[in-house]
Write an enzyme that holds these catalytic residues in place. Structure first.
Site, PDB file in Angstrom:
ATOM      1  N   THR A 106       0.236  -1.275   0.415  1.00  0.00           N
ATOM      2  CA  THR A 106      -0.141   0.108   0.050  1.00  0.00           C
ATOM      3  C   THR A 106       1.153   1.483   0.312  1.00  0.00           C
ATOM      4  O   THR A 106       2.311   1.544   1.028  1.00  0.00           O
ATOM      5  CB  THR A 106      -0.832  -0.061   1.047  1.00  0.00           C
ATOM      6  OG1 THR A 106      -1.779   1.406   1.019  1.00  0.00           O
ATOM      7  CG2 THR A 106      -0.468   0.991   1.958  1.00  0.00           C
ATOM      8  N   CYS A 117      -2.530   8.391   5.956  1.00  0.00           N
ATOM      9  CA  CYS A 117      -3.382   7.413   6.515  1.00  0.00           C
ATOM     10  C   CYS A 117      -1.989   6.438   6.924  1.00  0.00           C
ATOM     11  O   CYS A 117      -1.354   7.231   7.158  1.00  0.00           O
ATOM     12  CB  CYS A 117      -3.784   6.233   5.426  1.00  0.00           C
ATOM     13  SG  CYS A 117      -5.150   7.474   4.555  1.00  0.00           S
ATOM     14  N   HIS A 131      -5.767  -0.075   5.563  1.00  0.00           N
ATOM     15  CA  HIS A 131      -5.156   0.591   5.639  1.00  0.00           C
ATOM     16  C   HIS A 131      -6.170   2.149   5.742  1.00  0.00           C
ATOM     17  O   HIS A 131      -7.340   2.096   5.207  1.00  0.00           O
ATOM     18  CB  HIS A 131      -5.449   0.627   4.176  1.00  0.00           C
ATOM     19  CG  HIS A 131      -4.845   2.518   3.105  1.00  0.00           C
ATOM     20  ND1 HIS A 131      -4.024   2.414   2.350  1.00  0.00           N
ATOM     21  CD2 HIS A 131      -5.265   3.918   4.061  1.00  0.00           C
ATOM     22  CE1 HIS A 131      -3.357   3.699   1.654  1.00  0.00           C
ATOM     23  NE2 HIS A 131      -4.217   4.435   2.740  1.00  0.00           N
TER      24      HIS A 131
END
Length: 201
Positions: A42, A47, A64
């Site tokens: 990712t 985040c 995530h």
């Protein structure tokens, strides 16, 4: 084997040339749990991603999430709720236990929480996400084996489930940075609109 919460399980399968193996890419509000030898990847700005493994059981997972707070019960759909850390962590750990992991063997590695836009610092989203995930894991008594949180650079994170190893690369190229800044700008605009509508500051 992958987890099965509809709509929020990552489904972007590809061959990662850097890692020389099959991989699954997670987008914001997604998670993935596996017992297969497949990398989980990712890209993070403000985040946070939690990478959790039970090496004895051969179960690994990643999520995530975009915001630390939980969604209000009953007011959001399942996919949207995955934006929130409390729900994203609960789903990830629950699916890992269903796949054969044991809570007392879980180990976590956590990444992200950067301030990639100057005006993001006023909302402290990255810091709040980082604080949340560490507090959550401490409360749940899940040990944190590694962390790379906060700072100003976006990150690409790769989890190799069989070894539990996580590879982190800071993103500094113009294309990578601009892509993350666009996403962060959109998040900021959405949050500002929500705050205006609710009277929150």
């Amino acid at each position: 084997m992958s987890a099965t919460v509809p709509g929020s399980v990552a489904n972007h399968h590809y061959f990662d040339r850097d890692l020389d193996c099959k991989a699954v890419k997670l987008l914001p509000s997604e998670y993935y749990v596996t017992t297969d030898d497949i990398a989980l990847t990712t890209v993070l700005g403000s985040c946070v991603a939690a990478c959790v493994v039970d090496l004895d059981a051969g179960v690994a997972g990643m999520n995530h999430f975009m915001l630390p707070e939980d969604g209000e019960p009953g007011t959001r759909g399942q996919v949207e709720s995955m934006r929130y850390g409390a729900y994203a962590m609960e789903v990830l750990i629950g699916e890992m236990l269903r796949a054969g992991a044991r809570r007392d063997r879980l180990q976590a590695k956590v990444f992200g929480g950067a301030a990639v836009l100057a005006n993001m610092t006023t909302l402290n989203i990255g810091d709040r996400n980082a604080d949340f995930v560490l507090r959550y894991l401490k409360t749940e008594r899940i040990s944190v084996a590694a962390q790379d949180l906060r700072g100003q650079h976006a990150r690409r994170v790769c989890l190799l489930p069989k070894s539990g190893k996580a590879v982190v690369r800071k993103l500094r190229t113009q294309v990578d940075v601009q892509s993350i800044q666009r996403e962060e700008g959109e998040l900021l605009r959405r949050l500002s609109a929500v705050n205006k509508n609710t009277g929150m500051v």
